[in-house]
Structure formats: C-alpha cells, structure tokens
Scaffold this motif. Sequence first.
Motif, PDB file in Angstrom:
ATOM      1  N   TYR A  32       0.813  -1.218   0.000  1.00  0.00           N
ATOM      2  CA  TYR A  32       0.000   0.000   0.000  1.00  0.00           C
ATOM      3  C   TYR A  32       0.844   1.264   0.000  1.00  0.00           C
ATOM      4  CZ  TYR A  32      -3.564  -3.267   1.737  1.00  0.00           C
ATOM      5  OH  TYR A  32      -4.423  -4.319   1.901  1.00  0.00           O
ATOM      6  N   ALA A  33       0.338   2.271  -0.721  1.00  0.00           N
ATOM      7  CA  ALA A  33       0.861   3.612  -0.517  1.00  0.00           C
ATOM      8  C   ALA A  33       0.355   4.112   0.837  1.00  0.00           C
ATOM      9  CB  ALA A  33       0.395   4.548  -1.624  1.00  0.00           C
ATOM     10  N   ASP A  99      -3.708   3.409   1.743  1.00  0.00           N
ATOM     11  CA  ASP A  99      -4.530   3.341   0.531  1.00  0.00           C
ATOM     12  C   ASP A  99      -4.484   1.910   0.016  1.00  0.00           C
ATOM     13  OD1 ASP A  99      -4.228   4.920  -2.788  1.00  0.00           O
ATOM     14  OD2 ASP A  99      -5.691   3.511  -1.954  1.00  0.00           O
ATOM     15  N   SER A 100      -5.529   1.143   0.305  1.00  0.00           N
ATOM     16  CA  SER A 100      -5.562  -0.256  -0.108  1.00  0.00           C
ATOM     17  C   SER A 100      -6.329  -0.468  -1.407  1.00  0.00           C
ATOM     18  CB  SER A 100      -6.200  -1.116   0.991  1.00  0.00           C
ATOM     19  OG  SER A 100      -7.605  -0.905   1.034  1.00  0.00           O
ATOM     20  N   TYR A 105       1.641   2.395  -6.250  1.00  0.00           N
ATOM     21  CA  TYR A 105       2.515   3.405  -6.856  1.00  0.00           C
ATOM     22  C   TYR A 105       1.885   4.798  -6.842  1.00  0.00           C
ATOM     23  CZ  TYR A 105       5.446  -0.340  -8.687  1.00  0.00           C
ATOM     24  OH  TYR A 105       6.269  -1.423  -8.801  1.00  0.00           O
ATOM     25  N   VAL A 106       0.564   4.858  -6.652  1.00  0.00           N
ATOM     26  CA  VAL A 106      -0.138   6.145  -6.733  1.00  0.00           C
ATOM     27  C   VAL A 106      -0.066   6.859  -5.393  1.00  0.00           C
ATOM     28  CG1 VAL A 106      -2.355   7.260  -7.162  1.00  0.00           C
ATOM     29  CG2 VAL A 106      -1.690   5.242  -8.489  1.00  0.00           C
ATOM     30  N   LEU A 107       0.334   8.112  -5.410  1.00  0.00           N
ATOM     31  CA  LEU A 107       0.455   8.900  -4.183  1.00  0.00           C
ATOM     32  C   LEU A 107      -0.714   9.877  -4.093  1.00  0.00           C
ATOM     33  CD1 LEU A 107       4.283   9.667  -4.207  1.00  0.00           C
ATOM     34  CD2 LEU A 107       3.059   7.782  -3.122  1.00  0.00           C
ATOM     35  N   TYR A 114      -7.556   7.575   0.831  1.00  0.00           N
ATOM     36  CA  TYR A 114      -7.131   6.596   1.831  1.00  0.00           C
ATOM     37  C   TYR A 114      -8.339   5.980   2.522  1.00  0.00           C
ATOM     38  CZ  TYR A 114      -2.635   8.720   0.988  1.00  0.00           C
ATOM     39  OH  TYR A 114      -1.494   9.173   0.378  1.00  0.00           O
ATOM     40  N   ASP A 115      -8.270   4.678   2.764  1.00  0.00           N
ATOM     41  CA  ASP A 115      -9.421   4.003   3.363  1.00  0.00           C
ATOM     42  C   ASP A 115      -9.167   3.435   4.752  1.00  0.00           C
ATOM     43  OD1 ASP A 115      -9.156   0.779   1.678  1.00  0.00           O
ATOM     44  OD2 ASP A 115      -7.661   2.359   1.853  1.00  0.00           O
ATOM     45  N   TYR A 116      -7.925   3.475   5.221  1.00  0.00           N
ATOM     46  CA  TYR A 116      -7.635   3.069   6.590  1.00  0.00           C
ATOM     47  C   TYR A 116      -6.900   4.203   7.299  1.00  0.00           C
ATOM     48  CZ  TYR A 116      -8.816  -1.708   5.307  1.00  0.00           C
ATOM     49  OH  TYR A 116      -9.475  -2.825   4.882  1.00  0.00           O
TER      50      TYR A 116
END
Length: 127
Positions: A32-33, A99-100, A105-107, A114-116
């Motif tokens: 994850y990012a 971010d899951s 690679y995406v920032l 972000y989901d967590y």
Amino acid sequence: QVQLVESGGGLVQAGGSLRLSCAASGRTFRRYAMGWFRQAPGKEREFVAAINWTGGSTYYADSVKGRFTISRDNAKNTVYLQMNSLKPEDTAVYYCAADSRRTGYVLGSRTYDYDYWGQGTQVTVSS
C-alpha cells in the motif's frame, strides 16, 4: 483489514524535531501507498506527506517540504515521519493512513484517497 497505530507525538519547542511512527498490522501493508495527514483545532484535515509501496517515491505538502521526511520499513510494517525545524503552526493531531484500493505506486493527497486511518498522535510546538 489494516490497523494503524501512531506514536511519537509530544511537546517540543520551535526549531526542535520529532519522529512519528505508524505501526501497521497485516501482511498486505507492504503493497500500500501510505500517507500522513494532520488536523489542527477548528481546521480541516490536511495532507502532509505520502510514500509509495517501495519507498522510492514521496510527495510533500509545500508547507513541510524540506523540513519533514517520510519513510517506511516494510520488514517492520512501519511508516515514519521525521519532522525537523518544527514551527508552532505544525501543532496538530497527526494521522497516518493507508490506501488499499489503488496500486501502491499512486500517491494521494486527499483524505478520500485513503481508506484506513490511525487514531492520531498529538504534536504540540511551543514558541
């Protein structure tokens, strides 16, 4: 499911340094990012820094560029935020986020990227 726990916050004088840590559970963390955000009283949560899954790419808010450094140790399931030359305006609750849902690679720089989220750690910088 990912659980995030921040630590390392505290009270520091202006010009000082702190290092925040974000410990993550789950073997998929390394894909994850990750991001750091902060929220001051009465203000919206704002982006601070992000790092891709390998640690090879980072992105910073203009307000912290050159003073803060984000890094990660995937073997320890931990993300760090080294904060130097702290200013009173850096005072806030700092949150780490994962971010899951997208490629690692995406920032992202928006909260909905972000989901967590962790529970946050307070950073107070005195003048």
